[in-house]
Scaffold this active site. Structure first.
Site, mmCIF file in Angstrom:
data_model
loop_
_atom_site.group_PDB
_atom_site.id
_atom_site.type_symbol
_atom_site.label_atom_id
_atom_site.label_comp_id
_atom_site.label_asym_id
_atom_site.label_seq_id
_atom_site.Cartn_x
_atom_site.Cartn_y
_atom_site.Cartn_z
ATOM 1 N N LYS A 171 34.192 52.221 47.490
ATOM 2 C CA LYS A 171 34.136 52.224 46.023
ATOM 3 C C LYS A 171 33.624 50.870 45.559
ATOM 4 O O LYS A 171 34.338 49.876 45.547
ATOM 5 C CB LYS A 171 35.506 52.474 45.380
ATOM 6 C CG LYS A 171 35.305 52.859 43.902
ATOM 7 C CD LYS A 171 36.443 52.519 42.992
ATOM 8 C CE LYS A 171 36.443 51.153 42.420
ATOM 9 N NZ LYS A 171 35.289 50.767 41.582
ATOM 10 N N GLU A 246 41.557 40.433 49.828
ATOM 11 C CA GLU A 246 40.790 39.192 49.634
ATOM 12 C C GLU A 246 40.734 38.962 48.129
ATOM 13 O O GLU A 246 40.054 39.702 47.418
ATOM 14 C CB GLU A 246 39.360 39.343 50.171
ATOM 15 C CG GLU A 246 39.255 39.571 51.650
ATOM 16 C CD GLU A 246 39.486 38.316 52.459
ATOM 17 O OE1 GLU A 246 39.594 37.217 51.875
ATOM 18 O OE2 GLU A 246 39.580 38.437 53.692
ATOM 19 N N CYS A 280 34.161 33.576 44.970
ATOM 20 C CA CYS A 280 35.620 33.439 45.148
ATOM 21 C C CYS A 280 35.960 32.052 45.660
ATOM 22 O O CYS A 280 37.034 31.539 45.372
ATOM 23 C CB CYS A 280 36.137 34.517 46.089
ATOM 24 S SG CYS A 280 35.271 34.570 47.654
ATOM 25 N N GLU A 381 41.676 31.131 37.454
ATOM 26 C CA GLU A 381 40.337 31.365 37.976
ATOM 27 C C GLU A 381 39.419 31.775 36.817
ATOM 28 O O GLU A 381 39.730 32.707 36.072
ATOM 29 C CB GLU A 381 40.365 32.481 39.014
ATOM 30 C CG GLU A 381 39.005 32.710 39.633
ATOM 31 C CD GLU A 381 38.997 33.863 40.626
ATOM 32 O OE1 GLU A 381 39.521 34.939 40.304
ATOM 33 O OE2 GLU A 381 38.442 33.657 41.715
HETATM 34 P P1 NAD Z 1 38.434 43.310 39.961
HETATM 35 O O1 NAD Z 1 39.736 43.064 40.631
HETATM 36 O O2 NAD Z 1 38.412 43.554 38.510
HETATM 37 O O3 NAD Z 1 37.733 44.607 40.607
HETATM 38 C C1 NAD Z 1 37.492 44.703 41.978
HETATM 39 C C2 NAD Z 1 37.357 46.164 42.355
HETATM 40 O O4 NAD Z 1 38.624 46.800 42.191
HETATM 41 C C3 NAD Z 1 36.375 46.951 41.495
HETATM 42 O O5 NAD Z 1 35.656 47.833 42.330
HETATM 43 C C4 NAD Z 1 37.285 47.699 40.545
HETATM 44 O O6 NAD Z 1 36.716 48.881 40.033
HETATM 45 C C5 NAD Z 1 38.468 48.009 41.445
HETATM 46 N N1 NAD Z 1 39.734 48.289 40.775
HETATM 47 C C6 NAD Z 1 40.172 47.801 39.574
HETATM 48 N N2 NAD Z 1 41.419 48.262 39.317
HETATM 49 C C7 NAD Z 1 41.783 49.053 40.372
HETATM 50 C C8 NAD Z 1 42.958 49.794 40.703
HETATM 51 N N3 NAD Z 1 44.023 49.820 39.895
HETATM 52 N N4 NAD Z 1 42.992 50.474 41.870
HETATM 53 C C9 NAD Z 1 41.938 50.433 42.706
HETATM 54 N N5 NAD Z 1 40.798 49.758 42.448
HETATM 55 C C10 NAD Z 1 40.713 49.073 41.296
HETATM 56 O O7 NAD Z 1 37.482 42.110 40.397
HETATM 57 P P2 NAD Z 1 36.008 41.791 39.883
HETATM 58 O O8 NAD Z 1 36.099 41.314 38.472
HETATM 59 O O9 NAD Z 1 35.112 42.923 40.211
HETATM 60 O O10 NAD Z 1 35.618 40.571 40.839
HETATM 61 C C11 NAD Z 1 35.986 39.254 40.607
HETATM 62 C C12 NAD Z 1 37.222 38.897 41.404
HETATM 63 O O11 NAD Z 1 37.022 39.139 42.796
HETATM 64 C C13 NAD Z 1 37.561 37.428 41.310
HETATM 65 O O12 NAD Z 1 38.941 37.260 41.121
HETATM 66 C C14 NAD Z 1 37.159 36.870 42.663
HETATM 67 O O13 NAD Z 1 37.823 35.714 43.068
HETATM 68 C C15 NAD Z 1 37.468 38.019 43.550
HETATM 69 N N6 NAD Z 1 36.730 37.892 44.817
HETATM 70 C C16 NAD Z 1 37.414 37.537 45.957
HETATM 71 C C17 NAD Z 1 36.729 37.362 47.146
HETATM 72 C C18 NAD Z 1 37.442 36.984 48.433
HETATM 73 O O14 NAD Z 1 36.867 37.174 49.492
HETATM 74 N N7 NAD Z 1 38.643 36.441 48.394
HETATM 75 C C19 NAD Z 1 35.354 37.547 47.169
HETATM 76 C C20 NAD Z 1 34.687 37.887 45.992
HETATM 77 C C21 NAD Z 1 35.393 38.060 44.822
#
Ligand code: NAD
Length: 479
Positions: A171, A246, A280, A381
């Protein structure tokens, strides 16, 4: 446009409509209907059948490896199309998208090699038996990804999960649905049996929730924000299935007075402003030893002012747009909070004046001084091009300030004293510490977070084991 891949067919979804907008110009790329519960049910059933019938888990490791290598070749051959797809979806500059397409191919190659060469274990016997540890796949796993780097993040999950013998339901983020679909089609063309990699775009509330709650799903691999990670962990706890998480970061970059300051400037600037801060591991808190604080911070601010924003496709662009207009608003509200809390904006703090960039979600590289570690922009963040600078005196003061964060993803450390680097690197609570470098990333090294930055480690050989469970065999030798 049809945006789902179920079995071996690209098909329309029955869920909420997602609109992909190019953040460089505000124009619509495409609209697709996401996956609803019924779509997910169909895909999950096919995934279960594929694990059972396609003989994937029974294939010899070198046979699975051969297929993963073919997928790597297909990704490399289509690298330009993949890079451009990511660029129009999240606005990353083309050079970085191209590098990430190459990295995605390399990830499949790495896990092909790992799959072919990983050995099982023979624990020493404590009785009259012969013991073995073998590793079994979970079956169907769900991979959920964010929007900042779908090319690399998705490869990092799909390649090891397939290598380990699983089927993957991917997804992607609601704003970057296209890259995964191309990769999955390439995998089918390379010979991957249908059902082993399916793509189910959609929003988190509808599609994400239905996926993590589906009975067929035996393991969750998630990359995204800490709040979302916590919600997914709660589902995994109730269902008693493992979740690799992550999550977010607020990574420090630390400069001691004895460091090679030219190298440190480059590392600090690249560490926060590459990918327009949407990484991230972005080094978003800069700690500078007090003796050099004013002069170093002035150089950082000048370097930030010198960075060229530009359209992602233009060769001179150093700073692309934010991935969405909503993300720019979020960044702007953080900068406003910093001003309200008494911060001084030394660079940026506004949108660029360039007429060619007015239609896009651009924001200038921003440096903020004069705040304490308790300020909002030093704690939360931002995921944008905003650097908060803070002074420190000695090592104890530094470590206390750095470790105050609830996050622990990464850290940069600049000093000429290797003994000090060793002491500080060991004391910092972070999953990755870079010494006299920043943002070096290798598929061969484990990656993940301490504290609220995550649970589990992707990449490296542990990134393959993440998608397997150990089984102990005892062969009796009595009689
Ligand atoms: P997000 O958490 O809003 O969304 C991530 C994914 O989760 C999306 O595909 C979203 O549709 C899905 N999602 C949202 N709610 C959900 C739920 N209740 N159940 C299942 N899936 C759900 O994150 P974002 O805004 O897309 O990305 C930015 C974030 O990602 C930042 O916090 C960043 O630090 C983090 N990130 C972490 C890493 C790492 O390796 N640690 C790498 C890249 C990004």
């Amino acid at each position: 446009m049809d945006g789902l891949l179920i079995g071996d067919k690209v098909t329309g979804g029955s869920g909420a409509v997602l609109r992909s907008i190019n953040p460089a110009d505000g124009l619509t790329n495409y609209e697709i209907a996401g996956a609803n519960a019924a779509d997910i049910d169909r895909a999950a059933t096919l995934a279960q059948q594929a694990v059972r019938d396609a003989g994937w888990r029974k294939q010899k490791p070198h046979e699975r490896a051969r297929l993963l290598s073919r997928i790597a070749d297909a990704i490399a051959a289509n690298g330009e199309a993949l890079a451009r797809q990511q660029m129009i979806e999240n606005g990353k500059v083309l050079a970085e998208c191209r590098a990430q397409a190459a990295s995605a191919a390399a990830t499949f190659r790495y896990y092909a090699a790992a799959c072919e060469t990983m050995e099982a274990e023979t624990p020493p016997a404590r009785g009259n038996y012969f013991g073995q540890t073998v590793y079994e796949p979970y079956g169907v796993i769900v991979a959920i990804t964010p929007w900042n780097s779908p090319l690399t993040m998705e490869a990092q999950k799909i390649a090891p999960a397939l290598a380990a013998g699983n089927a993957v339901l991917l997804k992607p983020s609601e704003i970057t649905s296209g890259v995964g679909l191309i990769v999955a089609r390439l995998a089918l063309e390379a010979g991957l049996p249908p059902g082993l990699l399916q793509v189910l775009p959609g929003n988190g509330r509808e599609t994400g929730t239905a996926l993590v709650n589906h009975d067929a799903v035996r393991m969750i691999s998630f990359t995204g924000g800490t709040g979302t990670g916590r919600a997914i962990a709660a589902v995994a706890a109730l269902r008693l299935i493992p979740a690799a998480l992550e999550l977010g970061g607020k990574s420090p970059n630390i400069v001691f007075a004895d460091a090679d300051l030219d190298a440190a400037i480059e590392g600090v600037i690249g560490g926060i402003f590459e990918a327009t801060g949407q990484s991230c591991v972005a080094g978003s808190r800069l700690f500078v030893q007090r003796a050099i604080y004013s002069s170093f911070v002035e150089r950082i601010a000048a370097a930030a002012r010198g960075l060229r924003p530009g359209l992602p496709e233009s060769s001179g662009a150093q700073i692309g747009p934010l991935a969405s207009f909503a993300q720019r608003e979020r960044v702007e509200s953080f900068v406003a909070s910093a001003r309200e809390e008494g911060g001084q904006v030394l660079a940026g703090g506004q949108r660029p004046a360039d007429q060619a960039l007015q239609a896009g979600a651009f924001y200038l590289p921003t440096v903020i001084d004069g705040l304490s570690g308790a300020a909002t922009v030093c704690r939360e963040e931002i995921f944008g091009p905003v650097l908060a600078v803070l002074p420190f005196d000695g090592e104890d003061d530094l470590i206390a300030q750095v470790n105050e964060s609830v996050y622990g993803l990464a850290c940069g450390l600049w000093t000429a004293d290797y003994k000090r680097a060793w002491r500080v690197a060991r004391a910092i609570e972070a999953g990755t510490v870079w010494i006299n470098t920043y943002k070096q990333l290798s598929i061969a090294a484990p990656f993940g977070g301490f504290k609220q930055s995550g649970i589990g480690r992707e990449k490296g050989l542990s990134g393959l084991r993440l998608y397997q469970q150990a089984k102990s065999l005892y062969w009796g030798l009595d009689g």
